[in-house]
Design an enzyme around this catalytic site. Structure first.
Site, PDB file in Angstrom:
ATOM      1  N   SER A  43       0.758  -1.261   0.023  1.00  0.00           N
ATOM      2  CA  SER A  43       0.194   0.042   0.005  1.00  0.00           C
ATOM      3  C   SER A  43       0.737   1.258   0.011  1.00  0.00           C
ATOM      4  O   SER A  43       0.299   2.301  -0.460  1.00  0.00           O
ATOM      5  CB  SER A  43      -1.045   0.108   1.102  1.00  0.00           C
ATOM      6  OG  SER A  43      -0.343   0.284   2.321  1.00  0.00           O
ATOM      7  N   LYS A  91       0.277   4.793   6.777  1.00  0.00           N
ATOM      8  CA  LYS A  91      -0.245   5.551   5.603  1.00  0.00           C
ATOM      9  C   LYS A  91       0.341   6.841   5.723  1.00  0.00           C
ATOM     10  O   LYS A  91       0.989   7.226   6.616  1.00  0.00           O
ATOM     11  CB  LYS A  91      -1.750   5.578   6.007  1.00  0.00           C
ATOM     12  CG  LYS A  91      -2.657   4.572   5.814  1.00  0.00           C
ATOM     13  CD  LYS A  91      -2.665   3.726   4.602  1.00  0.00           C
ATOM     14  CE  LYS A  91      -3.385   2.553   4.587  1.00  0.00           C
ATOM     15  NZ  LYS A  91      -2.530   1.695   3.650  1.00  0.00           N
TER      16      LYS A  91
END
Lengths: 175, 166
Positions: A43, A91
């Site tokens: 990701s 993230k």
């Protein structure tokens, strides 16, 4: 005989004393100051795990920097996953509270980030489970700042806080 | 003389760090004494009651419906809230008060819980900000310490009808 018993006793006593000092100190250090973690998944490509599934990077997580829940746009942070509390996600912070952000694949085209929340996204759009699927995330779930890549050694570097220019908030609180 | 003072200082610093670390571990993993303020949990917990909270059930993920929990406020991570768990993930929740003519239901998403105060008229809870992630829960309150006349385990919810049927 008596001497060896005395030696044993001393040894056990020293061990217990060391144990009760070392374990709480180690736990506190890992909880409050810094720890290391391995990044899994694609990701955050190309920033982390650029080699795909063969390599996985080890990052330094700085808890001390996150103690006051202060984050900037562009920082890479680790958070407790809102879908599974036992899992951590890593993230990039895109928008802070009060910002209006243009989403990519969220149910609303534009989202205003509510108070005490942030908008996070993975760098690899479309392959990341991020705010585009679960919406703004509460700052209380903030776990740590990812500051350095430690492993593999040839990729040893500081993780810079950069915000992709096309992901700047449409409107931000300070202006 | 100087050596004695230095030695004493080092020993004091060492003990401070050591006991600080032990205290951190205790508060983080076992539990602690908390003072509650605010009217949202009346009549179960009144303003400025002192309660005992344990953090073990959070780590073992064994929070159940009806437990009173301390959680971080979703809109302000530095403050805590104290509410009762009404629904776990997948439960069907009545989001309006039961006397309303129009009833609206919603389902609690995966990894979230639905919290409500016992004082339904005066409580800012999940009816206002929606379900909150399980990761925000800090601990479970199970024992009231102060006032002494009320010492003991906490009472069941006065709003039993708010729990889902299944």
């Amino acid at each position: 005989m008596a001497q060896s018993q005395g030696w044993m006793k001393r040894y056990v006593k020293a061990f217990c004393k060391g144990f009760f000092v070392a374990v709480p100190m180690a736990v506190t250090f890992l909880d409050r100051v810094a720890c290391v973690a391995r990044v899994e998944g694609a990701s955050m490509q190309p920033c982390l795990n650029p080699g795909g599934s063969q390599s996985s990077d080890v990052v330094l997580l700085n808890h001390w920097k996150a103690r006051n829940f202060e984050v900037q746009r562009g920082d890479i942070v680790s958070l407790v996953s809102p879908k599974n509390p036992e899992q951590k996600i890593i993230k990039r912070v895109i928008a802070l509270e009060g910002d209006i952000v243009k989403t990519m694949g969220h149910k609303n085209r534009y989202v205003r980030v509510p108070r005490g929340h942030i908008w996070v996204e993975g760098d690899h759009h479309g392959h990341s489970f991020d705010s585009n699927s679960f919406g703004p995330i509460s700052l209380g779930l903030l776990h740590a700042h990812a500051t350095h890549i430690l492993w593999p050694p040839e990729r040893w570097q500081k993780l810079e806080s950069v915000l992709p220019p096309e992901r700047l908030p449409v409107w931000n609180e300070e202006d | 003389m100087l050596r004695g003072v230095l030695g004493k200082t080092f020993r004091l610093v060492g003990y401070t760090i050591q006991y600080g670390c032990i205290a951190h571990c205790a508060f983080e993993y076992v539990g602690g004494i908390v003072m509650c303020s605010g009217p949202s949990m009346e009549p179960t917990i009144k303003n400025s009651d002192i309660v005992f909270a344990e953090n073990l059930s959070r780590h073992f993920c064994s929070i159940q419906r009806g437990d009173i929990v301390i959680a971080k406020n979703p809109s302000d991570p530095k403050s805590n809230i104290c509410k009762r768990v009404i629904g776990l993930e997948g439960d069907k929740i009545l989001t309006t008060s039961s006397s309303d003519f129009f009833k609206s239901h919603s389902y609690v998403p995966t990894g979230h819980v639905w919290l409500e105060g016992d004082n339904l008229q005066n409580s800012t809870d999940s009816r206002y900000y929606g379900p909150i992630p399980y990761g925000l829960i800090r601990g479970r309150i199970f024992l009231k310490i102060w006032p002494l006349s009320d010492f003991g385990f906490l009472r069941d919810s006065p709003n039993g009808h708010r729990f889902s049927d299944d």
